[in-house]
Design a protein around this motif. Structure first.
Motif, mmCIF file in Angstrom:
data_model
loop_
_atom_site.group_PDB
_atom_site.id
_atom_site.type_symbol
_atom_site.label_atom_id
_atom_site.label_comp_id
_atom_site.label_asym_id
_atom_site.label_seq_id
_atom_site.Cartn_x
_atom_site.Cartn_y
_atom_site.Cartn_z
ATOM 1 N N THR A 37 0.864 -1.169 0.000
ATOM 2 C CA THR A 37 0.000 0.000 0.000
ATOM 3 C C THR A 37 0.905 1.224 0.000
ATOM 4 O OG1 THR A 37 -1.664 -1.186 1.288
ATOM 5 C CG2 THR A 37 -1.851 1.212 1.225
ATOM 6 N N PRO A 38 0.737 2.130 -0.959
ATOM 7 C CA PRO A 38 1.604 3.304 -1.004
ATOM 8 C C PRO A 38 1.618 4.049 0.340
ATOM 9 C CG PRO A 38 0.274 3.198 -2.979
ATOM 10 C CD PRO A 38 -0.241 2.127 -2.057
ATOM 11 N N GLY A 39 2.814 4.384 0.811
ATOM 12 C CA GLY A 39 2.974 5.104 2.060
ATOM 13 C C GLY A 39 2.979 4.233 3.304
ATOM 14 N N GLU A 40 2.831 2.936 3.129
ATOM 15 C CA GLU A 40 2.824 2.004 4.255
ATOM 16 C C GLU A 40 3.829 0.882 4.010
ATOM 17 O OE1 GLU A 40 -1.049 0.494 5.191
ATOM 18 O OE2 GLU A 40 -1.996 2.457 4.974
ATOM 19 N N GLN A 41 4.161 0.184 5.082
ATOM 20 C CA GLN A 41 5.057 -0.962 4.936
ATOM 21 C C GLN A 41 4.294 -2.114 4.282
ATOM 22 O OE1 GLN A 41 6.890 -2.216 8.563
ATOM 23 N NE2 GLN A 41 7.918 -3.950 7.613
ATOM 24 N N GLY A 42 4.920 -2.744 3.323
ATOM 25 C CA GLY A 42 4.290 -3.853 2.614
ATOM 26 C C GLY A 42 4.436 -5.171 3.347
ATOM 27 N N THR A 43 3.729 -6.172 2.853
ATOM 28 C CA THR A 43 3.793 -7.522 3.395
ATOM 29 C C THR A 43 4.285 -8.454 2.304
ATOM 30 O OG1 THR A 43 1.893 -7.076 4.816
ATOM 31 C CG2 THR A 43 2.445 -9.378 4.433
ATOM 32 N N THR A 44 5.298 -9.249 2.619
ATOM 33 C CA THR A 44 5.815 -10.236 1.681
ATOM 34 C C THR A 44 5.793 -11.599 2.344
ATOM 35 O OG1 THR A 44 7.259 -8.596 0.649
ATOM 36 C CG2 THR A 44 7.789 -10.903 0.258
ATOM 37 N N LEU A 45 5.171 -12.563 1.676
ATOM 38 C CA LEU A 45 5.082 -13.927 2.182
ATOM 39 C C LEU A 45 5.752 -14.863 1.181
ATOM 40 C CD1 LEU A 45 1.324 -13.774 3.195
ATOM 41 C CD2 LEU A 45 3.282 -13.486 4.704
ATOM 42 N N GLN A 46 6.431 -15.885 1.674
ATOM 43 C CA GLN A 46 7.148 -16.833 0.817
ATOM 44 C C GLN A 46 6.549 -18.234 0.968
ATOM 45 O OE1 GLN A 46 10.372 -16.057 -0.757
ATOM 46 N NE2 GLN A 46 10.343 -13.927 -0.171
ATOM 47 N N ASN A 47 6.494 -18.967 -0.132
ATOM 48 C CA ASN A 47 6.078 -20.372 -0.144
ATOM 49 C C ASN A 47 4.819 -20.611 0.691
ATOM 50 O OD1 ASN A 47 8.275 -21.137 -1.795
ATOM 51 N ND2 ASN A 47 9.594 -21.049 -0.007
ATOM 52 N N ILE A 48 3.709 -20.024 0.240
ATOM 53 C CA ILE A 48 2.474 -20.103 1.024
ATOM 54 C C ILE A 48 1.536 -21.235 0.602
ATOM 55 C CG2 ILE A 48 2.567 -17.666 1.628
ATOM 56 C CD1 ILE A 48 0.339 -17.181 -0.449
ATOM 57 N N GLY A 49 1.912 -22.015 -0.394
ATOM 58 C CA GLY A 49 1.068 -23.136 -0.798
ATOM 59 C C GLY A 49 1.099 -23.359 -2.292
ATOM 60 N N THR A 50 0.029 -23.981 -2.789
ATOM 61 C CA THR A 50 -0.026 -24.315 -4.208
ATOM 62 C C THR A 50 -1.352 -23.912 -4.836
ATOM 63 O OG1 THR A 50 -0.889 -26.536 -3.791
ATOM 64 C CG2 THR A 50 1.506 -26.313 -3.950
ATOM 65 N N MET A 51 -1.303 -23.767 -6.150
ATOM 66 C CA MET A 51 -2.496 -23.566 -6.969
ATOM 67 C C MET A 51 -2.405 -24.546 -8.124
ATOM 68 S SD MET A 51 -2.736 -19.405 -7.098
ATOM 69 C CE MET A 51 -4.326 -19.371 -7.926
ATOM 70 N N THR A 52 -3.484 -25.264 -8.353
ATOM 71 C CA THR A 52 -3.531 -26.225 -9.452
ATOM 72 C C THR A 52 -4.524 -25.728 -10.496
ATOM 73 O OG1 THR A 52 -2.982 -28.051 -7.980
ATOM 74 C CG2 THR A 52 -4.001 -28.620 -10.087
ATOM 75 N N PHE A 53 -4.066 -25.652 -11.744
ATOM 76 C CA PHE A 53 -4.886 -25.219 -12.868
ATOM 77 C C PHE A 53 -5.164 -26.433 -13.750
ATOM 78 C CE2 PHE A 53 -2.642 -21.553 -11.357
ATOM 79 C CZ PHE A 53 -3.534 -20.499 -11.511
ATOM 80 N N ASN A 54 -6.430 -26.771 -13.922
ATOM 81 C CA ASN A 54 -6.826 -27.906 -14.749
ATOM 82 C C ASN A 54 -7.138 -27.456 -16.177
ATOM 83 O OD1 ASN A 54 -6.739 -29.647 -12.453
ATOM 84 N ND2 ASN A 54 -8.736 -28.864 -11.854
ATOM 85 N N LYS A 55 -7.074 -28.391 -17.122
ATOM 86 C CA LYS A 55 -7.332 -28.090 -18.530
ATOM 87 C C LYS A 55 -8.743 -27.574 -18.771
ATOM 88 C CE LYS A 55 -4.116 -31.400 -20.533
ATOM 89 N NZ LYS A 55 -3.966 -32.593 -21.369
ATOM 90 N N ASP A 56 -9.700 -27.972 -17.925
ATOM 91 C CA ASP A 56 -11.091 -27.558 -18.106
ATOM 92 C C ASP A 56 -11.399 -26.206 -17.463
ATOM 93 O OD1 ASP A 56 -11.096 -28.211 -15.421
ATOM 94 O OD2 ASP A 56 -12.764 -29.624 -15.555
ATOM 95 N N ASN A 57 -10.365 -25.425 -17.191
ATOM 96 C CA ASN A 57 -10.467 -24.082 -16.608
ATOM 97 C C ASN A 57 -11.058 -24.072 -15.194
ATOM 98 O OD1 ASN A 57 -10.455 -23.646 -19.704
ATOM 99 N ND2 ASN A 57 -9.771 -21.732 -18.826
ATOM 100 N N THR A 58 -10.812 -25.152 -14.467
ATOM 101 C CA THR A 58 -11.114 -25.196 -13.043
ATOM 102 C C THR A 58 -9.782 -25.308 -12.317
ATOM 103 O OG1 THR A 58 -11.312 -27.605 -12.958
ATOM 104 C CG2 THR A 58 -13.338 -26.347 -13.410
ATOM 105 N N GLY A 59 -9.811 -25.146 -11.021
ATOM 106 C CA GLY A 59 -8.583 -25.269 -10.266
ATOM 107 C C GLY A 59 -8.856 -25.394 -8.784
ATOM 108 N N GLN A 60 -7.772 -25.515 -8.018
ATOM 109 C CA GLN A 60 -7.856 -25.677 -6.567
ATOM 110 C C GLN A 60 -6.699 -24.929 -5.917
ATOM 111 O OE1 GLN A 60 -10.260 -27.449 -4.765
ATOM 112 N NE2 GLN A 60 -9.295 -26.704 -2.898
ATOM 113 N N LYS A 61 -7.017 -24.132 -4.891
ATOM 114 C CA LYS A 61 -5.983 -23.440 -4.110
ATOM 115 C C LYS A 61 -5.764 -24.205 -2.812
ATOM 116 C CE LYS A 61 -8.249 -19.579 -3.676
ATOM 117 N NZ LYS A 61 -9.527 -19.556 -4.267
ATOM 118 N N GLN A 62 -4.534 -24.282 -2.372
ATOM 119 C CA GLN A 62 -4.147 -24.841 -1.067
ATOM 120 C C GLN A 62 -3.143 -23.869 -0.465
ATOM 121 O OE1 GLN A 62 -6.665 -27.616 -0.770
ATOM 122 N NE2 GLN A 62 -5.043 -27.860 0.723
ATOM 123 N N LEU A 63 -3.632 -22.770 0.092
ATOM 124 C CA LEU A 63 -2.764 -21.722 0.606
ATOM 125 C C LEU A 63 -2.936 -21.593 2.115
ATOM 126 C CD1 LEU A 63 -3.559 -19.025 -2.112
ATOM 127 C CD2 LEU A 63 -1.743 -20.736 -2.140
#
Length: 129
Positions: A37-63
């Motif tokens: 956010t401009p003017g504020e300290q930012g947040t950075t997160l590393q290795n928070i999980g996975t996202m799977t993208f399927n061929k049929d344009n569906t997917g699953q988040k595991q964060l």
């Protein structure tokens, strides 16, 4: 001569029906998530999980991640679509459900950027597993 024409048509068809969306199909590790956010300290997160993208344009988040001592989990299905310049994630109330701009769009590495309408700029870096 006829075989050459058929081969050429098959090659042309394969090229035309292949898009950058196929780069997304598979499972990706969310290597970095950054919110600034401009003017504020930012947040950075590393290795928070996975996202799977399927061929049929569906997917699953595991964060799973912790921000300011608050544990967050985002494990939900989503739908997605992409163009040459954008990827759109649709689903539940996730911070990731929006349209993202491709900053880098490679087979094994993706870098996206978006805003949330409140001057917060978000960057997402994905690495293919």
């Amino acid at each position: 001569m006829k075989r050459t024409q058929i081969f050429f048509l098959m090659l042309l068809s394969a090229f035309l029906f292949t898009s950058c969306a196929h780069k997304l199909v598979g499972t990706w590790t969310v290597q970095k998530y950054e919110r600034v956010t401009p003017g504020e300290q930012g947040t950075t997160l590393q290795n928070i999980g996975t996202m799977t993208f399927n061929k049929d344009n569906t997917g699953q988040k595991q964060l799973d991640y912790t921000v300011l001592g608050i544990e967050q989990s985002d494990s939900a299905p989503f739908t997605w679509s992409s163009t040459e310049n954008y990827v759109t994630i649709e689903g539940d109330d996730s911070e990731l459900a929006k349209t993202w701009i491709y900053l880098e769009n490679k087979n094994k590495y993706q870098k996206w950027k978006s805003t949330d309408g409140e001057n917060n700029v978000q960057t997402l870096e994905l690495v293919k597993e």
